[in-house]
Design an enzyme around this catalytic site. Structure first.
Site, short mmCIF file in Angstrom:
data_model
loop_
_atom_site.label_atom_id
_atom_site.label_comp_id
_atom_site.label_asym_id
_atom_site.label_seq_id
_atom_site.Cartn_x
_atom_site.Cartn_y
_atom_site.Cartn_z
N HIS A 11 -7.90 2.28 -8.49
CA HIS A 11 -7.73 0.93 -7.97
C HIS A 11 -8.87 0.72 -6.98
O HIS A 11 -8.94 1.39 -5.96
CB HIS A 11 -6.36 0.78 -7.30
CG HIS A 11 -5.23 0.83 -8.29
ND1 HIS A 11 -4.05 1.49 -8.07
CD2 HIS A 11 -5.15 0.28 -9.54
CE1 HIS A 11 -3.27 1.34 -9.14
NE2 HIS A 11 -3.91 0.63 -10.04
N GLU A 64 -0.97 9.29 -2.79
CA GLU A 64 -1.13 8.07 -1.99
C GLU A 64 -1.50 8.53 -0.60
O GLU A 64 -0.73 9.26 0.04
CB GLU A 64 0.19 7.28 -1.97
CG GLU A 64 0.72 6.90 -3.34
CD GLU A 64 0.03 5.69 -3.96
OE1 GLU A 64 -0.80 5.06 -3.26
OE2 GLU A 64 0.30 5.39 -5.13
ZN LIG Z 1 -3.21 2.61 -6.61
#
Ligand SMILES: [Zn+2]
Ligand SMILES: *[C@@H]1O[C@H](CO)[C@@H](O)[C@H](O)[C@H]1NC(C)=O
Ligand SMILES: *[C@@H]1O[C@H](CO)[C@@H](O)[C@H](O)[C@H]1NC(C)=O
Ligand SMILES: *[C@@H]1O[C@H](CO)[C@@H](O)[C@H](O)[C@H]1NC(C)=O
Ligand SMILES: *[C@@H]1O[C@H](CO)[C@@H](O)[C@H](O)[C@H]1NC(C)=O
Length: 476
Positions: A111, A308
């Protein structure tokens, strides 16, 4: 004079002696830095696994020279930058696989607006290249493992990002597609087209037998493990979508969260869930189809988790040294886990290594059974304990063997064990059964799923489900 030449060569990226600057480097700077690393350190090897979408718009330019599958390009073409998906390989023998040396990978910035992983992977490259043959852990890691680092899987997204903590400007690729929803999915039938960046990863998985991987994101602080999706079959247990290797995945996720300075404490971001131990099953958090970690595991035989790493997706540069301090040991400890379990070759009755033999572990019914690669090798990550293996190859007796597996990471090697098959006198191998089926196809996966699940949710159905979930969950 030499120093001036050196600093000119290293350019703006490296300030002499003190390592890589803590700031956001754009795609050109990253490429320049990686080329410099490749040229400076003999234990590294740089190659491109493909191009991003935006780069393809530039390929109409005459500046590009096609050389078979290898394309050469200058730093810029008109106004458009050259955006290769550069992979740096580090290891004692970086250019090719060696028997018994496992392949490991980190993928960052899938991303485009989740950028801490991209920064950390550049810092990791800097740390590994400066530590090799000096630092004991780094040296043992790179002598025992071939490490592949894709700093950015979505350079177009990064370049279009608006440096915001929460918003998703820059998340998608140039075609507006979320790359972490674009992989083939074992639990949903769909007929979408694959983005260039996704195809590059799929092809990459065919060229190397990756064993362990992590995919770096931002927007929360947690280690998330497969499955991300489910069709509500046997894998769904108490709200989680559980793989046959769940014990290993939980161990891998905890290795990261407990080596990280904060992640294991859970509840790091004011608006996210309180993650016990700093880990979560992906589906339990929020279901998603077409994710990269499920694809790696189901079709690539590569155990991948999703890390994350920051509440804020695009934090202030002044915070970057703190992120490195919090993650450095965790990144190294996670790499060392590539040595869990057992590795070796499957040999036929003539002692020849064979490709596509099935190497199954009792009690672990993988959707696609693990197979030996073109070197006849298998790698199987397992926690310490006793395991019964079942090895199957046409024209040979099914071999069952029980192995006592120690904790491999402590010695930087999984247990080495070759399986020697005996010819099956009862069946003369016919041309039809000497070659097992090609690697697991999606239709085979779906058949095996249909065998033990109430039915398939179509891609459309799952998508509705996911959209509902996304409305109540921030996209990460
Ligand atoms: Zn992501
Ligand atoms: C990496 O370095 C080698 C040896 O210096 C060189 O031959 C090769 O072209 C370099 N690769 C890239 C992508 O720059
Ligand atoms: C790593 O490999 C290098 C090159 O073969 C060798 O010189 C060194 O002694 C090895 N170090 C360790 C700790 O294995
Ligand atoms: C980033 O941090 C620096 C130093 O703490 C500060 O001066 C600057 O204002 C911050 N920038 C933003 C955009 O918050
Ligand atoms: C594995 O089997 C051996 C005997 O073959 C036994 O001594 C050992 O305790 C077993 N280990 C585990 C973890 O069950």
């Amino acid at each position: 004079m030499f120093l001036i030449a050196l600093s000119l060569c290293l350019g703006i990226v490296v300030s002499a002696g003190v390592g890589l600057e803590f700031r956001y480097h754009n795609s050109l700077e990253v490429e320049k830095y990686l080329r410099n690393v490749n040229n400076t350190f003999g234990f590294t090897h740089l190659h491109s696994i493909g191009k991003s979408v935006e780069d393809r718009h530039a390929t109409s330019s005459s500046r590009y020279i096609e050389q078979g599958s290898q394309r050469q390009c200058g730093f810029t073409v008109g106004q458009t930058q050259c955006r290769d998906l550069w992979v740096l390989i580090l290891g004692k023998n970086p250019t090719e696989h060696q028997i018994g040396i496992p392949e490991f990978k980190y993928v960052g910035n899938m991303h485009g607006n989740e950028v801490v992983g991209r920064v950390l992977l550049l810092q990791l490259i800097d740390y590994l290249t400066r530590g090799y043959l000096k630092d004991q852990l780094v040296t043992r890691l790179l002598n025992s493992t071939r490490v592949h680092i894709l700093v950015s899987m979505n350079p177009d997204g990064f370049e279009s990002s608006n440096r915001d903590c929460m918003y998703s400007q820059g998340r998608f690729n140039k075609n507006g597609v979320d790359l972490n929803r674009n992989f083939p999915d074992a639990f949903s039938k769909e007929s979408g087209t694959r983005e260039m960046e996704v195809r590059a990863i799929i092809d990459w998985l065919k060229t190397e037998s990756f064993v362990l991987s992590a995919n770096l994101h931002g927007g929360a602080v947690v280690a998330s493990y497969p499955y991300d999706n489910s069709n509500k079959g046997a894998e769904l247990k108490g709200g989680s979508s559980i793989t046959p290797d769940n014990d290993v995945f939980v161990h891998l996720a905890k290795t990261y969260s407990y080596t990280h300075t904060l992640m294991h404490k859970g509840d790091q971001c004011y608006d996210s869930k309180d993650f016990t131990d700093g880990i979560t099953n992906g589906y339990n958090w929020y279901p998603l189809p077409g994710g990269m970690q499920d694809y790696n595991y189901v079709w690539g035989q590569c155990l991948e988790i999703t890390l994350e790493l920051s509440c804020c997706k695009f934090p202030n540069e002044s915070e970057l040294p703190g992120f490195w301090d919090a993650n450095r040991d965790a990144l190294l400890a996670y790499m060392q886990q590539v040595h869990l379990g057992v590795k070796g070759q499957v040999l036929d009755a003539d002692g020849k290594p064979v490709q596509n033999s099935l190497v199954e572990v009792e009690g672990r019914p993988n959707l696609c059974p693990f197979r030996t690669d073109s070197n006849g090798e298998y790698y199987r990550l397992l926690l310490p304990g006793n395991y019964t293996f079942k090895v199957t190859y046409p024209g040979h007796r099914v071999l069952m063997e029980t192995l006592a597996v120690p904790y491999g990471p402590a010695s930087f090697s999984a247990l080495s064990h070759d399986f020697r098959l005996e010819r099956d006198a009862a069946t003369t191998p016919s041309p039809g059964n000497t070659h097992p089926p090609e690697s697991c196809t999606s239709s085979q996966v779906w058949e095996s799923l249909e065998g033990h699940s109430p039915g398939l949710v179509s891609w459309g159905g799952t998508f509705v489900l996911v959209l509902q979930a996304a409305c109540s969950t921030m996209l990460l």
